[in-house]
Design a protein around this motif. Structure first.
Motif, PDB file in Angstrom:
ATOM      1  N   ILE A   1       0.849  -1.191   0.000  1.00 23.26           N
ATOM      2  CA  ILE A   1       0.000   0.000   0.000  1.00 23.26           C
ATOM      3  C   ILE A   1       0.889   1.248   0.000  1.00 23.26           C
ATOM      4  CG2 ILE A   1      -1.798   1.274   1.220  1.00 23.26           C
ATOM      5  CD1 ILE A   1      -2.786  -1.317   2.392  1.00 23.26           C
ATOM      6  N   GLN A   2       0.935   1.917  -1.135  1.00 18.04           N
ATOM      7  CA  GLN A   2       1.759   3.108  -1.283  1.00 18.04           C
ATOM      8  C   GLN A   2       0.904   4.364  -1.438  1.00 18.04           C
ATOM      9  OE1 GLN A   2       5.128   2.956  -0.970  1.00 18.04           O
ATOM     10  NE2 GLN A   2       4.777   0.778  -0.510  1.00 18.04           N
ATOM     11  N   THR A   3      -0.241   4.380  -0.803  1.00 18.61           N
ATOM     12  CA  THR A   3      -1.140   5.526  -0.817  1.00 18.61           C
ATOM     13  C   THR A   3      -1.930   5.513   0.481  1.00 18.61           C
ATOM     14  OG1 THR A   3      -2.922   6.621  -2.071  1.00 18.61           O
ATOM     15  CG2 THR A   3      -2.935   4.215  -2.020  1.00 18.61           C
ATOM     16  N   THR A   4      -2.914   6.400   0.612  1.00 23.88           N
ATOM     17  CA  THR A   4      -3.704   6.417   1.836  1.00 23.88           C
ATOM     18  C   THR A   4      -4.596   5.189   1.902  1.00 23.88           C
ATOM     19  OG1 THR A   4      -5.550   7.644   0.851  1.00 23.88           O
ATOM     20  CG2 THR A   4      -3.724   8.937   1.785  1.00 23.88           C
ATOM     21  N   GLU A   5      -5.005   4.836   3.104  1.00 19.95           N
ATOM     22  CA  GLU A   5      -5.845   3.655   3.289  1.00 19.95           C
ATOM     23  C   GLU A   5      -7.172   3.794   2.552  1.00 19.95           C
ATOM     24  OE1 GLU A   5      -7.984   1.808   7.139  1.00 19.95           O
ATOM     25  OE2 GLU A   5      -5.787   1.824   7.245  1.00 19.95           O
TER      26      GLU A   5
ATOM     27  N   PHE B   1      -8.467   1.438  -0.469  1.00 22.90           N
ATOM     28  CA  PHE B   1      -9.767   0.765  -0.378  1.00 22.90           C
ATOM     29  C   PHE B   1     -10.572   0.999  -1.652  1.00 22.90           C
ATOM     30  CE2 PHE B   1     -14.287   0.823   0.568  1.00 22.90           C
ATOM     31  CZ  PHE B   1     -14.474  -0.329   1.314  1.00 22.90           C
ATOM     32  N   CYS B   2     -10.624   2.237  -2.107  1.00 23.76           N
ATOM     33  CA  CYS B   2     -11.405   2.577  -3.303  1.00 23.76           C
ATOM     34  C   CYS B   2     -10.827   1.928  -4.557  1.00 23.76           C
ATOM     35  CB  CYS B   2     -11.472   4.090  -3.476  1.00 23.76           C
ATOM     36  SG  CYS B   2     -12.419   4.943  -2.193  1.00 23.76           S
ATOM     37  N   ILE B   3      -9.493   1.865  -4.636  1.00 20.95           N
ATOM     38  CA  ILE B   3      -8.855   1.257  -5.806  1.00 20.95           C
ATOM     39  C   ILE B   3      -9.177  -0.226  -5.896  1.00 20.95           C
ATOM     40  CG2 ILE B   3      -6.615   0.593  -6.781  1.00 20.95           C
ATOM     41  CD1 ILE B   3      -5.531   3.271  -5.730  1.00 20.95           C
ATOM     42  N   GLU B   4      -9.029  -0.950  -4.792  1.00 22.12           N
ATOM     43  CA  GLU B   4      -9.311  -2.384  -4.802  1.00 22.12           C
ATOM     44  C   GLU B   4     -10.793  -2.654  -5.041  1.00 22.12           C
ATOM     45  OE1 GLU B   4      -7.214  -5.189  -4.526  1.00 22.12           O
ATOM     46  OE2 GLU B   4      -5.718  -3.667  -4.989  1.00 22.12           O
ATOM     47  N   LEU B   5     -11.651  -1.802  -4.508  1.00 24.86           N
ATOM     48  CA  LEU B   5     -13.095  -1.936  -4.739  1.00 24.86           C
ATOM     49  C   LEU B   5     -13.411  -1.721  -6.209  1.00 24.86           C
ATOM     50  CD1 LEU B   5     -16.049  -2.149  -3.791  1.00 24.86           C
ATOM     51  CD2 LEU B   5     -15.968   0.291  -3.262  1.00 24.86           C
ATOM     52  N   LEU B   6     -12.881  -0.657  -6.796  1.00 27.64           N
ATOM     53  CA  LEU B   6     -13.135  -0.354  -8.202  1.00 27.64           C
ATOM     54  C   LEU B   6     -12.609  -1.444  -9.111  1.00 27.64           C
ATOM     55  CD1 LEU B   6     -14.000   1.576 -10.481  1.00 27.64           C
ATOM     56  CD2 LEU B   6     -11.754   2.679 -10.270  1.00 27.64           C
TER      57      LEU B   6
ATOM     58  N   LEU C   1       0.364   1.318  -6.475  1.00 24.62           N
ATOM     59  CA  LEU C   1      -0.369   1.890  -5.339  1.00 24.62           C
ATOM     60  C   LEU C   1      -0.825   0.833  -4.342  1.00 24.62           C
ATOM     61  CD1 LEU C   1      -2.525   4.526  -7.257  1.00 24.62           C
ATOM     62  CD2 LEU C   1      -0.431   4.926  -5.963  1.00 24.62           C
ATOM     63  N   THR C   2      -1.407  -0.253  -4.853  1.00 24.14           N
ATOM     64  CA  THR C   2      -1.905  -1.315  -3.976  1.00 24.14           C
ATOM     65  C   THR C   2      -1.453  -2.708  -4.409  1.00 24.14           C
ATOM     66  OG1 THR C   2      -3.949  -1.666  -5.249  1.00 24.14           O
ATOM     67  CG2 THR C   2      -3.994   0.043  -3.545  1.00 24.14           C
TER      68      THR C   2
END
Length: 235
Positions: A144-148, A152-157, A195-196
């Protein structure tokens, strides 16, 4: 050496799957469990090895090419397997799969994730290839190289996009479908890999980053388990 190792895993899993189908025709549940476990083991083990090759020059072309190639290989050699708890939850939510059968597949997927990680740690301890040196001492590599919240939004999308694509290409010729899915996964890895990790698979995430789950369980379960699992509600 790494490519030969992954090829050996694919061949061995293929032989085991064929043997399971022949010997367990009358024991449907056990056969389903073993097939799903073997298939998920192949993906988790190969992806663990691929992660070590991510820094091979030229970057990121080598990593993306290997991602595409092995995704196609998995699609061709693992027909009928889901290998993703989120993909198992989707038919359970729609009533196409019973809770018992869905739970059996998810249990097989997480069991395979643990076995794959243990197997790859044993292989890395042998240091058969240069990337294996020091692999066991890395601990949590913190993908995880960004905010939590952004993670979360990236993995959800990505989970929503992936599951929607799977549903849309069901009627496509299997020869072309594997390439479409491989292309999509490669594009998602290129877009969010830095990022994730662009995993969107709870079992695979646990196999790749088990140490991170031990250190920061709430954060990683939120990003890599809950976020992709929620994707089914948007389909």
């Amino acid at each position: 050496t790494s490519l030969l190792l992954m090829a050996g895993i694919v061949v061995t899993v293929g032989l085991c799957r064929r043997l399971a189908r022949r010997r367990l025709r009358t024991r449907q549940r056990l056969c389903t469990f073993l097939l799903e476990m073997l298939s998920t083991f192949q993906i988790c083990a190969c992806t663990n090895e691929l992660c070590l090759l991510g820094n091979v020059e030229p970057k990121p072309h080598t990593a993306l090419t290997l991602t595409y190639g092995f995704t196609v290989l998995h699609g061709l050699t693992l027909p009928g397997s889901i290998c993703n708890p989120c993909g198992t939850l989707q038919p359970m939510w729609g009533g196409g799969t019973s809770v018992r059968m869905g739970g059996l597949k998810i249990a097989a997927q997480f069991a395979a994730a643990v076995l794959a990680r243990a197997f790859m740690h044993f292989v890395w301890s042998l240091e058969m290839a240069e990337p294996h040196s020091g692999a066991l001492s890395q601990g949590c590599s913190n993908p995880i190289q960004t905010t939590e919240m952004q993670a979360f939004c990236i993995e959800l999308l990505f989970s929503v996009v992936f599951q929607l694509t799977i549903l849309r290409v069901e009627s496509v010729n299997p020869k072309y479908k594997v390439h479409l899915i491989a292309l999509l996964i490669t594009m998602l890895v290129y877009a969010g890999g830095n990022l994730t990790g662009a995993i969107f698979n709870p079992a695979l995430a646990f196999s790749l980053h088990a140490n991170c789950f031990y250190d920061r369980f709430l954060s990683y379960s939120l990003v890599y388990w809950i976020a992709p699992s929620l994707g089914k509600f948007f389909i």
